[in-house]
Scaffold this active site. Sequence first.
Site, PDB file in Angstrom:
ATOM      1  CG  ASN A 116      73.759  46.475 -72.884  1.00 54.81           C
ATOM      2  OD1 ASN A 116      73.903  47.684 -73.013  1.00 54.81           O
ATOM      3  ND2 ASN A 116      74.577  45.746 -72.145  1.00 54.81           N
ATOM      4  CG  HIS A 118      79.093  43.409 -72.312  1.00 52.46           C
ATOM      5  ND1 HIS A 118      79.053  44.085 -71.107  1.00 52.46           N
ATOM      6  CD2 HIS A 118      80.048  42.453 -72.175  1.00 52.46           C
ATOM      7  CE1 HIS A 118      79.941  43.555 -70.288  1.00 52.46           C
ATOM      8  NE2 HIS A 118      80.557  42.567 -70.906  1.00 52.46           N
ATOM      9  CB  SER A 145      78.555  40.745 -77.508  1.00 55.34           C
ATOM     10  OG  SER A 145      79.783  40.058 -77.499  1.00 55.34           O
ATOM     11  CG  ASP A 154      76.575  41.941 -69.332  1.00 53.77           C
ATOM     12  OD1 ASP A 154      75.764  42.764 -69.790  1.00 53.77           O
ATOM     13  OD2 ASP A 154      77.551  42.272 -68.643  1.00 53.77           O
TER      14      ASP A 154
END
Length: 197
Positions: A116, A118, A145, A154
Amino acid sequence: MSGSAREASAERPPATVAVLISGRGSNMQALAAGQGDAYRVVLVASDRPDAAGLDWAQAQGLPTFGLSPKGIGKPAYEAALDAALREAGAEWIALAGYMRLLSGDFVTRWQGRIVNIHPSLLPKYKGLDTHARAIAAGDRQAGCSVHVVTEELDAGEVLGRASVPILPGDTPETLAARVLVEEHRLYPAVLKEFVRR
């Protein structure tokens, strides 16, 4: 890299990646533009069948899947999504503005193969409103990130970061626009390395 290692790398077919989106998919577009020897996008999927990013992907000839969990529930939605990913031959999943939390069961099925991007310098500012929180805290730097997705929000291994200065007078919107430029640069570069390691 030795000659034999180079040859082995050259012979390896591109990794197959599915990109999950919820909106316009600007990071998905960056990932699609970055595909090549390291990876190729085999599916663009969304929890919103009307997501603008699906229209863009279809126009580029990329396979798409759109399904809302509304009315069918999360387990049925994730089962259908998982089936679509496997039917497309996806080995990896890249979340790109996908705004739905994946269940622990789904993450476990794809353990270590979901990434992912972020909009903060993790581990700072997990979750939402990252730019407003960075400005309110008086930070000098913000950024983005790329991380491995785990069951904890996260919190997975950070694979790469990019930072931008927070300027006097910045608003969450102006900061987000500058960070987004870095997201588009960082995500394809990190994904190429990640699928090859």
